[in-house]
Design a protein around this motif. Structure first.
Motif, PDB file in Angstrom:
ATOM      1  N   ASN A 135       0.814  -1.217   0.000  1.00 49.40           N
ATOM      2  CA  ASN A 135       0.000   0.000   0.000  1.00 49.40           C
ATOM      3  C   ASN A 135       0.849   1.269   0.000  1.00 49.40           C
ATOM      4  O   ASN A 135       0.347   2.347  -0.336  1.00 49.40           O
ATOM      5  CB  ASN A 135      -0.934   0.021   1.214  1.00 49.40           C
ATOM      6  CG  ASN A 135      -2.145  -0.875   1.021  1.00 49.40           C
ATOM      7  OD1 ASN A 135      -2.622  -1.048  -0.099  1.00 49.40           O
ATOM      8  ND2 ASN A 135      -2.634  -1.444   2.101  1.00 49.40           N
ATOM      9  N   ILE A 136       2.112   1.155   0.366  1.00 49.98           N
ATOM     10  CA  ILE A 136       2.991   2.332   0.410  1.00 49.98           C
ATOM     11  C   ILE A 136       3.120   2.989  -0.966  1.00 49.98           C
ATOM     12  O   ILE A 136       2.891   4.191  -1.109  1.00 49.98           O
ATOM     13  CB  ILE A 136       4.373   1.965   0.988  1.00 49.98           C
ATOM     14  CG1 ILE A 136       4.231   1.574   2.458  1.00 49.98           C
ATOM     15  CG2 ILE A 136       5.348   3.138   0.847  1.00 49.98           C
ATOM     16  CD1 ILE A 136       5.512   1.037   3.082  1.00 49.98           C
ATOM     17  N   PRO A 137       3.494   2.248  -2.027  1.00 49.07           N
ATOM     18  CA  PRO A 137       3.618   2.907  -3.340  1.00 49.07           C
ATOM     19  C   PRO A 137       2.300   3.438  -3.879  1.00 49.07           C
ATOM     20  O   PRO A 137       2.285   4.405  -4.645  1.00 49.07           O
ATOM     21  CB  PRO A 137       4.186   1.803  -4.241  1.00 49.07           C
ATOM     22  CG  PRO A 137       3.905   0.530  -3.548  1.00 49.07           C
ATOM     23  CD  PRO A 137       3.940   0.838  -2.088  1.00 49.07           C
ATOM     24  N   VAL A 203      -1.371   3.382   5.802  1.00 51.57           N
ATOM     25  CA  VAL A 203      -0.121   3.984   5.323  1.00 51.57           C
ATOM     26  C   VAL A 203      -0.342   4.806   4.051  1.00 51.57           C
ATOM     27  O   VAL A 203       0.505   5.630   3.695  1.00 51.57           O
ATOM     28  CB  VAL A 203       0.962   2.908   5.045  1.00 51.57           C
ATOM     29  CG1 VAL A 203       1.370   2.209   6.329  1.00 51.57           C
ATOM     30  CG2 VAL A 203       0.479   1.901   4.004  1.00 51.57           C
ATOM     31  N   GLU A 204      -1.455   4.590   3.359  1.00 56.86           N
ATOM     32  CA  GLU A 204      -1.689   5.306   2.103  1.00 56.86           C
ATOM     33  C   GLU A 204      -1.802   6.816   2.301  1.00 56.86           C
ATOM     34  O   GLU A 204      -1.148   7.585   1.584  1.00 56.86           O
ATOM     35  CB  GLU A 204      -2.909   4.732   1.382  1.00 56.86           C
ATOM     36  CG  GLU A 204      -2.643   3.338   0.812  1.00 56.86           C
ATOM     37  CD  GLU A 204      -3.775   2.817  -0.062  1.00 56.86           C
ATOM     38  OE1 GLU A 204      -4.793   3.533  -0.226  1.00 56.86           O
ATOM     39  OE2 GLU A 204      -3.649   1.695  -0.585  1.00 56.86           O
ATOM     40  N   PRO A 205      -2.620   7.313   3.249  1.00 56.55           N
ATOM     41  CA  PRO A 205      -2.646   8.763   3.470  1.00 56.55           C
ATOM     42  C   PRO A 205      -1.299   9.326   3.898  1.00 56.55           C
ATOM     43  O   PRO A 205      -0.916  10.427   3.476  1.00 56.55           O
ATOM     44  CB  PRO A 205      -3.696   8.922   4.587  1.00 56.55           C
ATOM     45  CG  PRO A 205      -4.564   7.719   4.474  1.00 56.55           C
ATOM     46  CD  PRO A 205      -3.647   6.624   4.049  1.00 56.55           C
ATOM     47  N   VAL A 206      -0.562   8.587   4.706  1.00 58.34           N
ATOM     48  CA  VAL A 206       0.759   9.043   5.155  1.00 58.34           C
ATOM     49  C   VAL A 206       1.706   9.176   3.967  1.00 58.34           C
ATOM     50  O   VAL A 206       2.374  10.206   3.783  1.00 58.34           O
ATOM     51  CB  VAL A 206       1.342   8.059   6.197  1.00 58.34           C
ATOM     52  CG1 VAL A 206       2.758   8.496   6.594  1.00 58.34           C
ATOM     53  CG2 VAL A 206       0.446   7.990   7.426  1.00 58.34           C
ATOM     54  N   ALA A 207       1.766   8.138   3.139  1.00 62.10           N
ATOM     55  CA  ALA A 207       2.648   8.158   1.967  1.00 62.10           C
ATOM     56  C   ALA A 207       2.222   9.237   0.976  1.00 62.10           C
ATOM     57  O   ALA A 207       3.065   9.882   0.347  1.00 62.10           O
ATOM     58  CB  ALA A 207       2.657   6.789   1.285  1.00 62.10           C
TER      59      ALA A 207
END
Length: 273
Positions: A135-137, A203-207
């Motif tokens: 989910n990070i990328p 983690v998506e909003p953070v990234a």
């Protein structure tokens, strides 16, 4: 849809990236919530959904990231493709490095195939971390595109960023379901399975915020950043999504799912971008 794009054009790009990826996170939670209504997961359906996820990610990598990254690069011929080569390679190597360090276990793989540093963490945590890793990328890609569009760089548009967020949201729905149901099968309660399922996408909003901020602060890195996200996503598809979708040998179904996901994401990007 025009109203949605107009709204995102009217607000700060970092806020826009945060809102868009909060949507993708909530869709993951919606998919994970199916654990309250089903006792088990149909394996053929699961493999088809995994294929769909892979198709969306590959299409997004080209239409939303690589193509715009190359288009906005300076120079001609081989010079023009250098940012794409460098960014794409670094993105793949970044996830490769995380894959070797972060303890995780891919869905449908036996426990003796755990990856990353050795740990005694419970299998449920390792399964969640595997999804979190990919989910990070996705979050990074959305943030970078919003940042580039706000900076007025040719090749990046708010419509394209919105299309990418919608596409990622669509594939996050089955993804949330795909995380929560195996955890339920391990004996976790429905609430714990749901929480692990939706938290895998937090983690998506953070990234996304990091990606948008980085592009706005260091504008020349945009072509590299777009291709970095593409390289990271392609690595995840080949290393994780495709092998998982074929563990039960539902190869035709997962392949058709992949084609469907690719067509949907391509249509969204061309239609809105």
């Amino acid at each position: 849809m025009k109203e949605i794009i107009a709204y995102f054009e009217s607000i700060d790009p970092i806020t826009a990236a945060l809102i868009a990826t909060t949507f993708t996170w909530l869709v993951t939670g919606l998919g994970a919530s199916l654990v309250f209504f089903f006792k088990s997961m149909n394996r053929k359906l699961f493999d088809g959904m995994l294929g769909f996820t892979g198709g969306v990610m590959v299409a997004a990598s080209f239409w939303s990231l690589l193509a715009p990254g190359i288009e906005m690069s300076d120079g001609e011929g081989f010079i023009k493709v250098i940012p794409a080569v460098v960014g794409f390679s670094l993105g793949a190597l970044f996830i490769f490095g995380l894959d070797k360090v972060l303890p995780h276990l891919h869905i449908n793989f036996k426990e003796d195939r755990k990856e990353g540093i050795k740990t005694k963490w419970h299998k449920s945590v390792l399964l969640t971390l595997a999804i979190t890793l990919h989910n990070i990328p996705e979050g990074l890609a959305v943030g970078v595109l919003f940042g580039g569009a706000a900076a007025g760089i040719e090749g990046a548009s708010i419509g394209g960023a919105v299309a990418l967020a919608i596409g990622i949201g669509l594939q996050n729905f089955p993804e949330g379901f795909a995380v929560a149901m195996p955890l339920r099968g391990l004996g976790l309660s429905r609430w714990k399975s749901f929480n692990y399922g939706h938290l895998s996408a937090i983690v998506e909003p953070v990234a996304a915020v990091i990606g948008a901020w980085a592009v706005l602060t260091f504008e020349p890195i945009l072509p590299y950043a777009l291709c970095f996200a593409a390289g990271a996503m392609i690595f995840v598809v080949i290393e994780e999504v495709v092998p998982e979708s074929q563990q039960a040998r539902n190869i035709d179904l997962s392949t058709l799912g992949f084609i469907g996901g690719f067509v949907v994401m391509m249509t969204l990007d061309v239609g809105l971008g």
